[in-house]
Design a protein around this motif. Structure first.
Motif, PDB file in Angstrom:
ATOM      1  N   MET A   1      78.712  50.264  44.289  1.00 19.47           N
ATOM      2  CA  MET A   1      77.880  51.200  45.049  1.00 19.47           C
ATOM      3  C   MET A   1      77.027  50.428  46.060  1.00 19.47           C
ATOM      4  O   MET A   1      76.515  49.358  45.767  1.00 19.47           O
ATOM      5  CB  MET A   1      76.970  51.998  44.112  1.00 19.47           C
ATOM      6  N   LYS A   2      76.891  50.988  47.262  1.00 21.55           N
ATOM      7  CA  LYS A   2      76.051  50.398  48.305  1.00 21.55           C
ATOM      8  C   LYS A   2      74.747  51.188  48.394  1.00 21.55           C
ATOM      9  O   LYS A   2      74.761  52.366  48.752  1.00 21.55           O
ATOM     10  CB  LYS A   2      76.777  50.415  49.654  1.00 21.55           C
ATOM     11  N   ARG A   3      73.659  50.539  48.063  1.00 21.05           N
ATOM     12  CA  ARG A   3      72.353  51.188  48.052  1.00 21.05           C
ATOM     13  C   ARG A   3      71.545  50.747  49.266  1.00 21.05           C
ATOM     14  O   ARG A   3      71.681  49.622  49.753  1.00 21.05           O
ATOM     15  CB  ARG A   3      71.598  50.821  46.772  1.00 21.05           C
ATOM     16  N   ALA A   4      70.687  51.647  49.746  1.00 16.20           N
ATOM     17  CA  ALA A   4      69.827  51.336  50.879  1.00 16.20           C
ATOM     18  C   ALA A   4      68.425  51.868  50.609  1.00 16.20           C
ATOM     19  O   ALA A   4      68.219  52.719  49.735  1.00 16.20           O
ATOM     20  CB  ALA A   4      70.384  51.952  52.168  1.00 16.20           C
ATOM     21  N   ARG A   5      67.482  51.355  51.382  1.00 13.46           N
ATOM     22  CA  ARG A   5      66.109  51.867  51.354  1.00 13.46           C
ATOM     23  C   ARG A   5      65.720  52.121  52.797  1.00 13.46           C
ATOM     24  O   ARG A   5      65.843  51.240  53.659  1.00 13.46           O
ATOM     25  CB  ARG A   5      65.170  50.867  50.697  1.00 13.46           C
ATOM     26  N   ILE A   6      65.267  53.336  53.072  1.00 10.32           N
ATOM     27  CA  ILE A   6      65.071  53.756  54.459  1.00 10.32           C
ATOM     28  C   ILE A   6      63.764  54.524  54.610  1.00 10.32           C
ATOM     29  O   ILE A   6      63.190  55.012  53.626  1.00 10.32           O
ATOM     30  CB  ILE A   6      66.234  54.656  54.931  1.00 10.32           C
ATOM     31  N   TRP A   8      62.489  57.908  56.621  1.00 11.88           N
ATOM     32  CA  TRP A   8      63.013  59.095  57.309  1.00 11.88           C
ATOM     33  C   TRP A   8      62.073  60.259  57.040  1.00 11.88           C
ATOM     34  O   TRP A   8      61.569  60.416  55.926  1.00 11.88           O
ATOM     35  CB  TRP A   8      64.423  59.419  56.812  1.00 11.88           C
ATOM     36  N   ALA A   9      61.817  61.051  58.060  1.00  6.89           N
ATOM     37  CA  ALA A   9      60.973  62.254  57.941  1.00  6.89           C
ATOM     38  C   ALA A   9      59.613  61.935  57.338  1.00  6.89           C
ATOM     39  O   ALA A   9      59.083  62.692  56.520  1.00  6.89           O
ATOM     40  CB  ALA A   9      61.688  63.326  57.118  1.00  6.89           C
ATOM     41  N   GLY A  10      59.060  60.795  57.744  1.00  9.44           N
ATOM     42  CA  GLY A  10      57.706  60.449  57.334  1.00  9.44           C
ATOM     43  C   GLY A  10      57.561  59.939  55.921  1.00  9.44           C
ATOM     44  O   GLY A  10      56.441  59.852  55.402  1.00  9.44           O
ATOM     45  N   HIS A  18      77.557  57.096  51.947  1.00 11.66           N
ATOM     46  CA  HIS A  18      78.391  58.253  51.623  1.00 11.66           C
ATOM     47  C   HIS A  18      79.180  58.653  52.859  1.00 11.66           C
ATOM     48  O   HIS A  18      78.634  59.219  53.813  1.00 11.66           O
ATOM     49  CB  HIS A  18      77.523  59.423  51.153  1.00 11.66           C
ATOM     50  N   ASP A  19      80.460  58.310  52.870  1.00 13.12           N
ATOM     51  CA  ASP A  19      81.362  58.699  53.966  1.00 13.12           C
ATOM     52  C   ASP A  19      80.804  58.337  55.341  1.00 13.12           C
ATOM     53  O   ASP A  19      80.785  59.155  56.266  1.00 13.12           O
ATOM     54  CB  ASP A  19      81.647  60.204  53.901  1.00 13.12           C
ATOM     55  N   GLY A  20      80.335  57.113  55.485  1.00 18.13           N
ATOM     56  CA  GLY A  20      79.825  56.660  56.766  1.00 18.13           C
ATOM     57  C   GLY A  20      78.459  57.193  57.126  1.00 18.13           C
ATOM     58  O   GLY A  20      78.040  57.129  58.283  1.00 18.13           O
ATOM     59  N   ALA A  21      77.723  57.706  56.142  1.00 16.96           N
ATOM     60  CA  ALA A  21      76.357  58.191  56.354  1.00 16.96           C
ATOM     61  C   ALA A  21      75.538  57.807  55.121  1.00 16.96           C
ATOM     62  O   ALA A  21      75.987  57.033  54.264  1.00 16.96           O
ATOM     63  CB  ALA A  21      76.349  59.705  56.564  1.00 16.96           C
ATOM     64  N   LEU A  22      74.331  58.340  55.041  1.00 16.53           N
ATOM     65  CA  LEU A  22      73.423  58.035  53.942  1.00 16.53           C
ATOM     66  C   LEU A  22      73.118  59.296  53.153  1.00 16.53           C
ATOM     67  O   LEU A  22      72.695  60.303  53.724  1.00 16.53           O
ATOM     68  CB  LEU A  22      72.109  57.440  54.480  1.00 16.53           C
ATOM     69  N   LYS A  23      73.311  59.235  51.839  1.00 14.26           N
ATOM     70  CA  LYS A  23      72.934  60.342  50.968  1.00 14.26           C
ATOM     71  C   LYS A  23      71.619  59.981  50.278  1.00 14.26           C
ATOM     72  O   LYS A  23      71.517  58.953  49.617  1.00 14.26           O
ATOM     73  CB  LYS A  23      74.014  60.619  49.925  1.00 14.26           C
ATOM     74  N   LEU A  24      70.617  60.817  50.466  1.00 18.62           N
ATOM     75  CA  LEU A  24      69.297  60.550  49.929  1.00 18.62           C
ATOM     76  C   LEU A  24      69.252  60.794  48.425  1.00 18.62           C
ATOM     77  O   LEU A  24      69.882  61.724  47.901  1.00 18.62           O
ATOM     78  CB  LEU A  24      68.251  61.412  50.626  1.00 18.62           C
ATOM     79  N   LEU A  25      68.442  59.969  47.730  1.00 16.17           N
ATOM     80  CA  LEU A  25      68.262  60.094  46.288  1.00 16.17           C
ATOM     81  C   LEU A  25      66.877  60.588  45.914  1.00 16.17           C
ATOM     82  O   LEU A  25      66.628  60.885  44.746  1.00 16.17           O
ATOM     83  CB  LEU A  25      68.509  58.736  45.616  1.00 16.17           C
ATOM     84  N   THR A  26      65.980  60.703  46.900  1.00 16.10           N
ATOM     85  CA  THR A  26      64.634  61.210  46.642  1.00 16.10           C
ATOM     86  C   THR A  26      64.721  62.626  46.082  1.00 16.10           C
ATOM     87  O   THR A  26      65.425  63.470  46.646  1.00 16.10           O
ATOM     88  CB  THR A  26      63.819  61.221  47.945  1.00 16.10           C
ATOM     89  N   PRO A  27      64.021  62.919  44.972  1.00 10.84           N
ATOM     90  CA  PRO A  27      64.181  64.241  44.327  1.00 10.84           C
ATOM     91  C   PRO A  27      64.055  65.429  45.270  1.00 10.84           C
ATOM     92  O   PRO A  27      64.867  66.352  45.208  1.00 10.84           O
ATOM     93  CB  PRO A  27      63.069  64.229  43.277  1.00 10.84           C
ATOM     94  N   VAL A  33      72.249  64.505  53.469  1.00  8.50           N
ATOM     95  CA  VAL A  33      72.984  63.443  54.145  1.00  8.50           C
ATOM     96  C   VAL A  33      72.426  63.267  55.556  1.00  8.50           C
ATOM     97  O   VAL A  33      72.264  64.248  56.300  1.00  8.50           O
ATOM     98  CB  VAL A  33      74.492  63.768  54.206  1.00  8.50           C
ATOM     99  N   VAL A  34      72.097  62.027  55.907  1.00 11.62           N
ATOM    100  CA  VAL A  34      71.565  61.726  57.240  1.00 11.62           C
ATOM    101  C   VAL A  34      72.387  60.600  57.863  1.00 11.62           C
ATOM    102  O   VAL A  34      72.970  59.773  57.155  1.00 11.62           O
ATOM    103  CB  VAL A  34      70.073  61.334  57.182  1.00 11.62           C
TER     104      VAL A  34
END
Length: 264
Positions: A1-6, A8-10, A18-27, A33-34
């Motif tokens: 799995m490839k994890r990131a920290r970003i 976004w939206a303040g 996720h498929d060439g984009a980012l799927k957020l894990l914040t509840p 997807v962004v």
């Protein structure tokens, strides 16, 4: 799995590729997807894996030692870096005014996953959470000793981009079988392979853990192969490791605060 920290939206979010984009894990945004270009990329270390100690290796590739006209070391040559030197993917690294030579260093970065003390080489990889790409810039003008680079060479704010991903250790079967490359403005300037490290990842973990406790999130930057070149403001540097990711970074001019006596 490839994890990131970003960012976004303040807010700051953990995400996964996720498929060439980012799927957020914040509840509150879980599953949203962004796109990559909608976010600010941060060093890919979640709060439980915050870097407390950053260990970096000098001259850990024989070809780079030869490039610098040094004999390969007989034991790891390590120095410490501060967390403030870390920046994320697509961020800017400042080149100080007046310096003559500042170069990138494409490096495999090892992220420790659990408390590590007196670990044997055969078990060392069991203590790794994952891997990321580091670009450990050096400013040769300030260099006093290749064997122990001083703080101004290796520990400046913005001079250690890492990312974009933290790749789970389970997804990297052999960290000693990865190709590295660097491009400057699209031109390949550096190529190497982790198999050419003088001290491999298990050896480094055994070595450091013999006299110090490594904690979750601690980083080991494992050195760079030969092929470094000077980088100027505006240059776009991509440091890439197969299976780990391509880290993009741009060199920026130093921006000084106005002189209060100048009237500006």
């Amino acid at each position: 799995m490839k994890r990131a920290r970003i960012a976004w939206a303040g807010a700051v979010h953990d995400a996964v590729e996720h498929d060439g984009a980012l799927k957020l894990l914040t509840p509150a945004f879980r599953g949203r997807v962004v796109a990559f270009d909608e976010v600010v990329w941060l060093p890919p270390l979640v709060p439980t894996l915050r870097a407390r100690t950053i260990l970096a290796l000098g001259l850990n590739y024989a070809d780079h030692a030869k490039e610098l006209e040094f004999k390969p070391p007989v034991e790891p040559l390590a120095f410490l870096k501060g967390e403030a030197s870390l920046i994320g993917h697509r961020a800017f690294t400042v080149r100080p005014d007046g310096v003559q030579y500042m170069h990138y260093e494409c490096e495999l970065a090892v992220v420790i996953g659990r408390e590590t003390r007196r670990v044997k080489k055969a078990d060392a990889l069991d203590f790794v959470a994952g891997y990321t790409v580091a670009n450990d810039y050096a400013i040769r003008d300030y260099l006093e000793n290749w064997y122990r680079p001083n703080l101004r060479v290796k520990n400046r704010d913005t001079c250690t981009p890492i990312g974009p991903w933290l790749v789970d250790a389970a997804d990297v079967p052999d960290p000693m079988n990865l190709a590295l490359r660097t491009t400057v403005n699209g031109k390949v300037t550096q190529q190497g392979h982790t198999r050419d490290m003088i001290f491999d990842v298990p050896t480094l973990i055994e070595y450091f853990s013999a006299f110090m406790t490594l904690m979750p999130g601690d980083l080991i930057l494992t050195g760079t192969p030969d092929g470094v070149v000077d980088c100027q403001p505006g240059d776009v540097i991509v440091t890439e490791i197969d299976g780990i990711g391509a880290l993009v970074n741009t060199i920026a001019e130093e921006q000084r605060a106005p002189d209060p006596d100048s009237g500006q």
